[in-house]
Design an enzyme around this catalytic site. Structure first.
Site, mmCIF file in Angstrom:
data_model
loop_
_atom_site.group_PDB
_atom_site.id
_atom_site.type_symbol
_atom_site.label_atom_id
_atom_site.label_comp_id
_atom_site.label_asym_id
_atom_site.label_seq_id
_atom_site.Cartn_x
_atom_site.Cartn_y
_atom_site.Cartn_z
ATOM 1 N N TYR A 59 0.819 -1.220 0.000
ATOM 2 C CA TYR A 59 0.000 0.000 0.000
ATOM 3 C C TYR A 59 0.851 1.268 0.000
ATOM 4 C CZ TYR A 59 -4.187 -2.701 0.158
ATOM 5 O OH TYR A 59 -5.197 -3.554 -0.192
ATOM 6 N N ARG A 62 1.463 1.784 -3.638
ATOM 7 C CA ARG A 62 0.240 2.238 -4.333
ATOM 8 C C ARG A 62 -0.096 3.677 -3.964
ATOM 9 N NH1 ARG A 62 -4.780 -1.368 -3.930
ATOM 10 N NH2 ARG A 62 -5.422 -0.008 -5.616
ATOM 11 N N ASP A 95 -7.958 5.868 -4.818
ATOM 12 C CA ASP A 95 -7.202 7.092 -5.105
ATOM 13 C C ASP A 95 -8.105 8.298 -4.857
ATOM 14 O OD1 ASP A 95 -8.723 7.856 -7.547
ATOM 15 O OD2 ASP A 95 -7.768 6.101 -8.468
ATOM 16 N N HIS A 110 -14.570 1.638 -0.662
ATOM 17 C CA HIS A 110 -13.480 0.733 -0.269
ATOM 18 C C HIS A 110 -12.324 1.435 0.427
ATOM 19 C CE1 HIS A 110 -14.939 -2.331 -3.532
ATOM 20 N NE2 HIS A 110 -15.648 -2.390 -2.428
ATOM 21 N N GLY A 176 -15.847 2.048 -15.796
ATOM 22 C CA GLY A 176 -14.564 1.458 -15.431
ATOM 23 C C GLY A 176 -14.610 0.427 -14.332
ATOM 24 N N THR A 177 -15.706 -0.277 -14.225
ATOM 25 C CA THR A 177 -15.752 -1.359 -13.232
ATOM 26 C C THR A 177 -16.258 -2.634 -13.892
ATOM 27 O OG1 THR A 177 -16.829 -2.177 -11.221
ATOM 28 C CG2 THR A 177 -17.979 -0.406 -12.390
#
Ligand code: NAD
Length: 238
Positions: A59, A62, A95, A110, A176-177
């Site tokens: 993480y 990321r 993000d 999330h 986009g999923t």
């Protein structure tokens, strides 16, 4: 009683494909994160218990990449809708590219990379921006800090609020999923029968009922759609 739609309300449900053109990898595409990492090792409570330093390193990397990424034309187009509509963005993304593009109402199902939280029963949350989290770094309550990310097996956040927003929106844009992570994916079923429903993605195994599937890149499809919606609002405003 059935919910009435709010004519001026748009809900955007976004996933990792929206940030792909900002240089952040998706989950399941061929160059996606889950082809490089075993998800149960880096994104689960079991992985955290077994190898916390590996989870923190994953993480931290990321977070660093997301912090240095820039919002793309699709994030900007979604933010621009606020000139004429009430826009609620409900995202699976961790993000902050929606906010950085200018969207003001963003629900993160999330979690968020830019936050850490304690590991106490009542966790405390801290904004850390792009700072890494170290093993041994403690919160004020004396517990180890961890990423403020919802891992597999943990509870998705703000689902009731998100479902209520989807239910009374006059327009729903899904972008986009892969709609394969539940319960987030189930939000599409809450859309009103009369709502205008559009799904933008490079690929889609199964398109939910009532959605107009617009295959293509988010940076091309989304600005074209939002311009049409802004023109529609201008034509109908008094
Ligand atoms: P996914 O990888 O399962 O699906 C991505 C979808 O986006 C696919 O359908 C793909 O065809 C599509 N896509 C890829 N590039 C695109 C583009 N340029 N334009 C339009 N569509 C494109 O991702 P998901 O459905 O978001 O999976 C959910 C999980 O991914 C969540 O748990 C989320 O937290 C996590 N995730 C988030 C980020 C981020 O915050 N940027 C990155 C990776 C994973």
């Amino acid at each position: 009683m059935p919910t009435a739609v709010q004519a001026n309300k748009i809900v955007v449900l976004s996933g990792s494909g929206l940030s792909a053109e900002s240089g952040l990898p998706t989950f399941r595409d061929s160059n996606g994160l889950w082809n490089q990492y075993a998800w149960h090792e880096v994104a689960s409570p079991e992985g955290w218990r077994a190898r916390p330093e590996a989870v923190l390193a994953f993480y931290n990397e990321r977070r660093h990449k997301a912090w240095h990424a820039q919002p793309n034309a699709a994030h900007a187009a979604i933010a621009a809708l606020e000139a004429a509509y009430e826009v609620i963005v409900i995202t699976q993304n961790v993000d902050a590219l929606h906010e950085r593009a200018g969207s003001t109402q963003v629900i993160h199902l999330h979690g968020e990379l830019a936050y850490a939280r304690s590991t106490a029963a009542q966790p405390k949350r801290y904004r850390i921006d792009d700072a890494p989290i170290a093993l041994g770094q403690l919160a004020d309550d004396g517990t180890q800090l961890r990423p403020d990310i919802v891992w597999f097996g943990e509870q998705t956040q703000y689902m009731d609020e998100a479902r209520a927003h989807v239910a009374d929106a006059a327009k729903v844009l899904v972008v986009g999923t892969s709609l394969s992570v539940h319960p987030a994916a189930s939000l599409v079923w809450a859309a009103h029968a009369t709502a205008e429903k559009v799904l933008v993605s490079l690929e889609m195994d199964s398109v939910p009922d009532g959605f107009d599937f617009q295959r293509g890149k988010a940076t091309e499809r989304v600005p074209a759609l939002t311009q049409a919606w802004l023109a529609q609002a201008a034509a109908t405003s008094p």
